[in-house]
Design a protein around this motif. Sequence first.
Motif: not given
Length: 233
Positions: A91-92, A96, A221
């Motif tokens: 997910r990160q 990004h 996030d």
Amino acid sequence: MRHATDRIWSTIANNHQPNISSHIDHPIRQAGYPPDQSTDETNSTRDKPDYPSLPKPDWLRGYAQLVTDRVSEGWSCYMVTILFSQLPGSRQAILHRMRDEVARVYSTLVTDVHRKPKNARPGQLPVLIGAFDLPVYKVDRSNAPPVRCNGGLHLHTLVLIPPSARLKGSLVDYFQDKQDLYVRLDKPIQRIHVQPIVDGHDRVVDYMFKNVLRRRLSYDDALVVLPRSRTEL
């Protein structure tokens, strides 16, 4: 019966992408939240949305104030929703990559708003405030299949255009005319929706950050604000 505001939506689709089922909650009507009966929400969920009843933190009120202040000074306000094709990684990593694409969209747009953005005063540049979002459960989703790409992640933003902008026409017209710059075979943006927002701006801000308030996504996030620095112009 479809409302007249439905017809002002601009949908920019990447026809080169695979046929991925990706539909989002119809975000905001011209009069702001709640959506009208042409959306997929039932009366019970439309009349009693849960996120406006949550306590509003100072930062949320601050963004709402920023938007309403700009609008009162003659800025135009648009909801711009971006859908992405499937991206690899965690997910990160996906967030990004999505942020990079949003920065690309902004850096392209800003040069059409101001001829020399690096020399412009802050009040002459567009402002983008948004949050990544996840699909919300609805009692009746028969008309809105969920976003299937990237775990349902998509992006809602408010884009504020200053009255001094050199754009010809509305932001809806702009994205229609310039769609080849934004939705391309070599880029992961799959679709862009653009809709003018003329009132109810504080409730639109509530809508964008609903999954942050519900703690489905963290503030860090989810948040997207541009420009952050001159290097992003």
